[in-house]
Design an enzyme around this catalytic site. Sequence first.
Site, PDB file in Angstrom:
ATOM      1  N   SER A  46       0.826  -1.216   0.000  1.00 19.52           N
ATOM      2  CA  SER A  46       0.000   0.000   0.000  1.00 19.52           C
ATOM      3  C   SER A  46       0.861   1.266   0.000  1.00 19.52           C
ATOM      4  O   SER A  46       0.353   2.353  -0.255  1.00 19.52           O
ATOM      5  CB  SER A  46      -0.943   0.006   1.205  1.00 19.52           C
ATOM      6  OG  SER A  46      -0.216  -0.043   2.404  1.00 19.52           O
ATOM      7  N   HIS A  47       2.169   1.145   0.309  1.00 17.74           N
ATOM      8  CA  HIS A  47       3.034   2.327   0.276  1.00 17.74           C
ATOM      9  C   HIS A  47       4.240   2.140  -0.646  1.00 17.74           C
ATOM     10  O   HIS A  47       5.215   2.868  -0.560  1.00 17.74           O
ATOM     11  CB  HIS A  47       3.455   2.722   1.695  1.00 17.74           C
ATOM     12  CG  HIS A  47       2.277   3.243   2.458  1.00 17.74           C
ATOM     13  ND1 HIS A  47       1.380   2.411   3.081  1.00 17.74           N
ATOM     14  CD2 HIS A  47       1.791   4.492   2.608  1.00 17.74           C
ATOM     15  CE1 HIS A  47       0.418   3.121   3.612  1.00 17.74           C
ATOM     16  NE2 HIS A  47       0.630   4.385   3.346  1.00 17.74           N
ATOM     17  N   ALA A 122       5.155   5.025   4.260  1.00 17.39           N
ATOM     18  CA  ALA A 122       5.145   4.324   5.549  1.00 17.39           C
ATOM     19  C   ALA A 122       6.124   5.015   6.496  1.00 17.39           C
ATOM     20  O   ALA A 122       7.157   5.540   6.072  1.00 17.39           O
ATOM     21  CB  ALA A 122       5.558   2.879   5.330  1.00 17.39           C
ATOM     22  N   ASP A 177       4.476   0.101  13.401  1.00 21.51           N
ATOM     23  CA  ASP A 177       4.066   1.236  12.568  1.00 21.51           C
ATOM     24  C   ASP A 177       2.637   0.981  12.133  1.00 21.51           C
ATOM     25  O   ASP A 177       2.374   0.022  11.404  1.00 21.51           O
ATOM     26  CB  ASP A 177       4.991   1.319  11.348  1.00 21.51           C
ATOM     27  CG  ASP A 177       4.580   2.414  10.387  1.00 21.51           C
ATOM     28  OD1 ASP A 177       3.781   3.288  10.771  1.00 21.51           O
ATOM     29  OD2 ASP A 177       5.067   2.396   9.239  1.00 21.51           O
ATOM     30  N   GLU A 187      -4.707   0.119   1.989  1.00 20.57           N
ATOM     31  CA  GLU A 187      -5.084  -1.308   2.020  1.00 20.57           C
ATOM     32  C   GLU A 187      -6.517  -1.475   1.503  1.00 20.57           C
ATOM     33  O   GLU A 187      -6.837  -2.443   0.816  1.00 20.57           O
ATOM     34  CB  GLU A 187      -5.006  -1.863   3.454  1.00 20.57           C
ATOM     35  CG  GLU A 187      -3.637  -1.806   4.095  1.00 20.57           C
ATOM     36  CD  GLU A 187      -2.651  -2.785   3.480  1.00 20.57           C
ATOM     37  OE1 GLU A 187      -3.070  -3.682   2.741  1.00 20.57           O
ATOM     38  OE2 GLU A 187      -1.434  -2.606   3.729  1.00 20.57           O
ATOM     39  N   LYS A 229     -10.767   4.680  21.978  1.00 17.95           N
ATOM     40  CA  LYS A 229      -9.359   4.760  22.390  1.00 17.95           C
ATOM     41  C   LYS A 229      -8.468   5.110  21.192  1.00 17.95           C
ATOM     42  O   LYS A 229      -7.578   5.955  21.291  1.00 17.95           O
ATOM     43  CB  LYS A 229      -8.907   3.439  23.021  1.00 17.95           C
ATOM     44  CG  LYS A 229      -9.648   3.135  24.312  1.00 17.95           C
ATOM     45  CD  LYS A 229      -9.147   1.874  24.960  1.00 17.95           C
ATOM     46  CE  LYS A 229      -9.961   1.598  26.223  1.00 17.95           C
ATOM     47  NZ  LYS A 229      -9.541   0.388  26.913  1.00 17.95           N
ATOM     48  N   LEU A 302       7.597 -10.301  17.392  1.00 16.48           N
ATOM     49  CA  LEU A 302       7.766  -8.861  17.565  1.00 16.48           C
ATOM     50  C   LEU A 302       7.240  -8.131  16.336  1.00 16.48           C
ATOM     51  O   LEU A 302       7.393  -8.619  15.210  1.00 16.48           O
ATOM     52  CB  LEU A 302       9.236  -8.500  17.771  1.00 16.48           C
ATOM     53  CG  LEU A 302       9.869  -8.951  19.078  1.00 16.48           C
ATOM     54  CD1 LEU A 302      11.316  -8.479  19.161  1.00 16.48           C
ATOM     55  CD2 LEU A 302       9.086  -8.414  20.288  1.00 16.48           C
ATOM     56  N   PRO A 303       6.641  -6.952  16.533  1.00 17.80           N
ATOM     57  CA  PRO A 303       6.237  -6.139  15.387  1.00 17.80           C
ATOM     58  C   PRO A 303       7.461  -5.849  14.522  1.00 17.80           C
ATOM     59  O   PRO A 303       8.535  -5.585  15.048  1.00 17.80           O
ATOM     60  CB  PRO A 303       5.719  -4.846  16.032  1.00 17.80           C
ATOM     61  CG  PRO A 303       5.440  -5.188  17.456  1.00 17.80           C
ATOM     62  CD  PRO A 303       6.361  -6.300  17.822  1.00 17.80           C
ATOM     63  N   ARG A 306       7.776  -9.549  10.444  1.00 16.86           N
ATOM     64  CA  ARG A 306       7.238  -9.983   9.147  1.00 16.86           C
ATOM     65  C   ARG A 306       7.939  -9.209   8.021  1.00 16.86           C
ATOM     66  O   ARG A 306       8.375  -9.782   7.024  1.00 16.86           O
ATOM     67  CB  ARG A 306       5.721  -9.705   9.096  1.00 16.86           C
ATOM     68  CG  ARG A 306       5.045 -10.067   7.792  1.00 16.86           C
ATOM     69  CD  ARG A 306       3.679  -9.393   7.691  1.00 16.86           C
ATOM     70  NE  ARG A 306       3.775  -7.939   7.768  1.00 16.86           N
ATOM     71  CZ  ARG A 306       3.920  -7.139   6.721  1.00 16.86           C
ATOM     72  NH1 ARG A 306       3.958  -7.640   5.509  1.00 16.86           N
ATOM     73  NH2 ARG A 306       4.028  -5.831   6.876  1.00 16.86           N
TER      74      ARG A 306
HETATM   75  P1  NDP Z   1      -0.725  -3.230  10.013  1.00 16.17           P
HETATM   76  O1  NDP Z   1      -2.030  -3.327  10.736  1.00 16.17           O
HETATM   77  O2  NDP Z   1      -0.493  -4.119   8.874  1.00 16.17           O
HETATM   78  O3  NDP Z   1       0.472  -3.459  11.037  1.00 16.17           O
HETATM   79  C1  NDP Z   1       0.639  -2.615  12.138  1.00 16.17           C
HETATM   80  C2  NDP Z   1       1.823  -3.038  12.966  1.00 16.17           C
HETATM   81  O4  NDP Z   1       1.474  -4.205  13.724  1.00 16.17           O
HETATM   82  C3  NDP Z   1       3.061  -3.411  12.166  1.00 16.17           C
HETATM   83  O5  NDP Z   1       4.188  -2.879  12.781  1.00 16.17           O
HETATM   84  C4  NDP Z   1       3.040  -4.947  12.198  1.00 16.17           C
HETATM   85  O6  NDP Z   1       4.347  -5.524  12.073  1.00 16.17           O
HETATM   86  C5  NDP Z   1       2.491  -5.185  13.569  1.00 16.17           C
HETATM   87  N1  NDP Z   1       1.854  -6.507  13.699  1.00 16.17           N
HETATM   88  C6  NDP Z   1       0.915  -7.055  12.886  1.00 16.17           C
HETATM   89  N2  NDP Z   1       0.569  -8.267  13.330  1.00 16.17           N
HETATM   90  C7  NDP Z   1       1.306  -8.504  14.447  1.00 16.17           C
HETATM   91  C8  NDP Z   1       1.417  -9.583  15.369  1.00 16.17           C
HETATM   92  N3  NDP Z   1       0.684 -10.687  15.223  1.00 16.17           N
HETATM   93  N4  NDP Z   1       2.279  -9.461  16.396  1.00 16.17           N
HETATM   94  C9  NDP Z   1       3.027  -8.363  16.554  1.00 16.17           C
HETATM   95  N5  NDP Z   1       2.978  -7.305  15.728  1.00 16.17           N
HETATM   96  C10 NDP Z   1       2.129  -7.373  14.685  1.00 16.17           C
HETATM   97  O7  NDP Z   1      -0.453  -1.708   9.545  1.00 16.17           O
HETATM   98  P2  NDP Z   1      -1.495  -0.557   9.094  1.00 16.17           P
HETATM   99  O8  NDP Z   1      -2.395  -1.125   8.045  1.00 16.17           O
HETATM  100  O9  NDP Z   1      -2.129   0.047  10.280  1.00 16.17           O
HETATM  101  O10 NDP Z   1      -0.495   0.513   8.437  1.00 16.17           O
HETATM  102  C11 NDP Z   1       0.244   0.147   7.300  1.00 16.17           C
HETATM  103  C12 NDP Z   1       1.206   1.245   6.891  1.00 16.17           C
HETATM  104  O11 NDP Z   1       0.510   2.360   6.399  1.00 16.17           O
HETATM  105  C13 NDP Z   1       2.128   1.784   7.979  1.00 16.17           C
HETATM  106  O12 NDP Z   1       3.450   1.627   7.509  1.00 16.17           O
HETATM  107  C14 NDP Z   1       1.777   3.264   8.094  1.00 16.17           C
HETATM  108  O13 NDP Z   1       2.885   4.132   8.353  1.00 16.17           O
HETATM  109  C15 NDP Z   1       1.221   3.542   6.736  1.00 16.17           C
HETATM  110  N6  NDP Z   1       0.305   4.707   6.736  1.00 16.17           N
HETATM  111  C16 NDP Z   1       0.750   5.916   6.238  1.00 16.17           C
HETATM  112  C17 NDP Z   1      -0.099   7.016   6.205  1.00 16.17           C
HETATM  113  C18 NDP Z   1       0.367   8.346   5.713  1.00 16.17           C
HETATM  114  O14 NDP Z   1      -0.413   9.280   5.676  1.00 16.17           O
HETATM  115  N7  NDP Z   1       1.604   8.523   5.324  1.00 16.17           N
HETATM  116  C19 NDP Z   1      -1.481   6.914   6.686  1.00 16.17           C
HETATM  117  C20 NDP Z   1      -1.814   5.622   7.243  1.00 16.17           C
HETATM  118  C21 NDP Z   1      -0.949   4.558   7.249  1.00 16.17           C
HETATM  119  P3  NDP Z   1       4.754  -6.255  10.677  1.00 16.17           P
HETATM  120  O15 NDP Z   1       4.923  -5.158   9.676  1.00 16.17           O
HETATM  121  O16 NDP Z   1       5.987  -6.999  10.994  1.00 16.17           O
HETATM  122  O17 NDP Z   1       3.600  -7.177  10.335  1.00 16.17           O
END
Ligand code: NDP
Length: 333
Positions: A46-47, A122, A177, A187, A229, A302-303, A306
């Site tokens: 998505s980014h 991102a 993040d 997404e 929240k 850990l976040p 992946r």
């Molecule tokens: P996700 O919901 O996919 O993931 C959020 C975080 O949770 C990630 O760091 C992910 O790590 C972690 N995570 C997911 N599953 C687990 C798990 N089971 N255990 C531990 N940690 C977990 O992200 P979003 O869809 O909320 O956001 C995606 C991206 O979009 C981000 O990079 C954000 O910066 C970007 N964004 C940018 C915007 C802008 O205006 N510039 C606006 C909105 C979003 P991992 O990656 O390892 O899965």
Amino acid sequence: MSDVNLSLTEAHELAVRVLTQNGCDNQNAVAVSDTMIAAERDLCHSHGLFRLPGYVASLRSGKVNGNAKPKVEKLAPSVLRTDGNNGYAPLALKAARDPLAECAMETGIAAMSLINIHHFSALWVEIESLTEKGLCAMAFTAYTPSVAPAGGTRPFYGTNPMAFGWPRTNKPPMIFDQATATQARGEVMIAARDGHVLPAGVGIDAKGNPSTNPNEVLEGCLLPFGGYKGASIALMIELLVGPLIGERCSYEAESADNHDGGPPRGGEILIAMNPQRFGTQDPYAHAERLFTALLEMDGTRLPGDRRVQNRAKSAQNGIFVPQSLHDKIQSFL
Ligand code: NDP
């Protein structure tokens, strides 16, 4: 239709070529491409290249300055500001990184506001560059209204992402993040493009009814994660990147925007902390004990893990771009 397989170098070169042929100077094109291909490499589609048409749209419309020259200044001993000169965020972030890190190393904690930028990427990319220097760091930015406030049924907050990173010795940093919406809007756009259904609870349609249809949610709005929240965190981010640093809140960014498909003008705030200036014995080893204790539980990770695993795979296999997106990108050349 099959995907187009590109090596990371080919994808980066393609992005730079498209951006320079559509109004970016080389410095800005490389900075934007570094960020976009880092996302593509870590499979944050998505980014990644998905954003290239939006970047091009705002260069062509003249909304964004492709020749921006960011300027960094110190406003107080621990407060810095980067003026992005109406350009894309990545070059401003490149300029901001070292001055912010140096200040945090010295004082223990420092904040960098970024104004006059267009952020479309991102956040972990900017956090990673600070954790590499041994710093713990946070980043926040807003966007345009896409998320309903608690109790509301119309878009008001941006998807307002936040990221936090902790440095680790000889290991990738722990970085989370996440959007403060249930999902990043990108997404939802990808789900609409690929004909997928959204998980329940992600968003509502234009009449305020729950919907799992991505097109209906794009017409209506996303919901904040965790109900009120998450909405409070979205509100905090509006305050941090609006009133605190003198930039636009999401609703203000929308009314000033030309809606060309690219990112609106807005701001970002980065906060960096030096764990070695907080009077603790060994913060890094203490954090490692925490991670070890956490990971002893089945089902945990850990976040960021992946992404790091995806990174290793992409280095070997390259990236896979949907044919329709690849065709669109080629049409900009
Ligand atoms: P996700 O919901 O996919 O993931 C959020 C975080 O949770 C990630 O760091 C992910 O790590 C972690 N995570 C997911 N599953 C687990 C798990 N089971 N255990 C531990 N940690 C977990 O992200 P979003 O869809 O909320 O956001 C995606 C991206 O979009 C981000 O990079 C954000 O910066 C970007 N964004 C940018 C915007 C802008 O205006 N510039 C606006 C909105 C979003 P991992 O990656 O390892 O899965």
